[in-house]
Design an enzyme around this catalytic site. Structure first.
Site, PDB file in Angstrom:
ATOM      1  CG  ASP A  27      -1.579   2.269   0.135  1.00 14.24           C
ATOM      2  OD1 ASP A  27      -0.516   1.639  -0.056  1.00 14.24           O
ATOM      3  OD2 ASP A  27      -1.636   3.294   0.840  1.00 14.24           O
ATOM      4  CG  ASN A  75       4.759   2.573  -7.042  1.00 11.05           C
ATOM      5  OD1 ASN A  75       3.661   2.176  -7.420  1.00 11.05           O
ATOM      6  ND2 ASN A  75       4.927   3.083  -5.822  1.00 11.05           N
ATOM      7  NE  ARG A  78       6.677   1.330  -3.524  1.00 12.60           N
ATOM      8  CZ  ARG A  78       5.595   0.865  -2.941  1.00 12.60           C
ATOM      9  NH1 ARG A  78       5.418  -0.434  -2.822  1.00 12.60           N
ATOM     10  NH2 ARG A  78       4.688   1.675  -2.452  1.00 12.60           N
ATOM     11  CB  SER A 203      -1.165   8.663  -3.911  1.00 11.51           C
ATOM     12  OG  SER A 203      -1.122   8.559  -2.517  1.00 11.51           O
TER      13      SER A 203
END
Ligand code: FPP
Length: 247
Positions: A27, A75, A78, A203
């Site tokens: 990250d 993701n 995004r 996460s």
């Protein structure tokens, strides 16, 4: 975490206590780029360079399985240009690292909903997995379009279908059977989970598999992470007493 270990510090580790499986939540690429007033993609590019170095270091250390959280199910949400850039980076990584993987006896595997990856990436991924299939020096697991809850959901569905068709008796559902139905089926669970960039979160990563993993969180942003810091985490890991719930 600052490391004060010497550059050639593999020898300082206890060979009997090398974690078999290390998992990393990489990250901080975006923050790294922001600090430099650069595009987020620049952070991912630098992140890929760090992936190269850390794979090499783990192989040299004698770690058997390295699992990297490269792209989560979340993701996909995004901005499209960032997703496209990440997919292009992944392709570049697969192309440029094949020789390195062959030379160092590394087998590549992917965990996650790889069917969601663009066709070009998927093809290259499967080709690389096939070419490295017989390598047994280290398993590099890339978590791609991976989500822990999606993995558990898939496992429950698979087992439910087997119960329905009579292949599995409900009484034979054990933790081992559940493990076998995950993407990581047949692999040892992570002994060590590292997260960079300081966030105190899991996460949605390897929810079942990290039950007894030792967790290390470093404030270092992934593009700044390096071999020395990995070595100092491994040393600290070796000093921890793992009790697995016992006294
Ligand atoms: C998290 O940083 C990182 C990712 C979502 C992608 C990880 C990808 C790489 C390390 C490079 C490519 C990897 C391979 C294996 C080719 P972030 O963008 O969430 O950072 P932020 O929280 O600071 O915004």
């Amino acid at each position: 975490m600052n490391s004060n270990t010497s550059p050639d510090n593999y020898a300082e580790l206890d060979p009997a206590k090398i974690p078999a499986h290390v998992a990393i939540i990489m990250d901080g690429n975006g923050r790294w780029a922001k600090k430099r007033l650069a595009n987020r993609v620049r952070g991912h590019e630098q992140g890929m360079e760090v992936v190269r170095k850390i794979v090499r270091a783990c192989r040299k250390t004698g770690i058997s399985i390295l699992t990297l959280y490269a792209f989560s199910t979340e993701n996909w949400q995004r901005p499209k240009p960032e997703v496209t850039a990440l997919m292009a980076l992944l392709k570049r990584f697969l192309k440029t690292e094949l020789n390195e993987m062959m030379d160092n006896n590394i087998r590549l595997n992917a965990i996650g909903q790889t069917e969601r990856l663009p066709e070009g990436v998927r093809e290259l991924l499967h080709k690389t997995m096939g070419m490295t299939e017989k390598n047994d020096g280290m398993l590099l697991n890339l978590a791609l379009s991976y989500g822990g809850r999606a993995e558990l959901t898939r496992m429950v569905r698979d087992i439910a279908v087997k119960v329905k068709t009579g292949t599995i008796d409900p009484d034979s559902i054990t933790p081992e059977l559940i493990s076998d139905h995950l993407y990581t089926g047949g692999m040892a669970d992570p002994d060590l989970l590292i997260r960079t960039s300081g966030e105190m979160r899991i996460s949605n990563f390897l929810l079942w598999q990290i039950a007894y993993a030792e967790i290390f969180i470093t404030k270092t942003l992934w593009p700044d992470f390096n071999r020395d810091e990995l070595m100092s985490i491994l040393k600290e890991y070796q000093d921890r007493e793992r009790r697995f719930g016992k006294v």
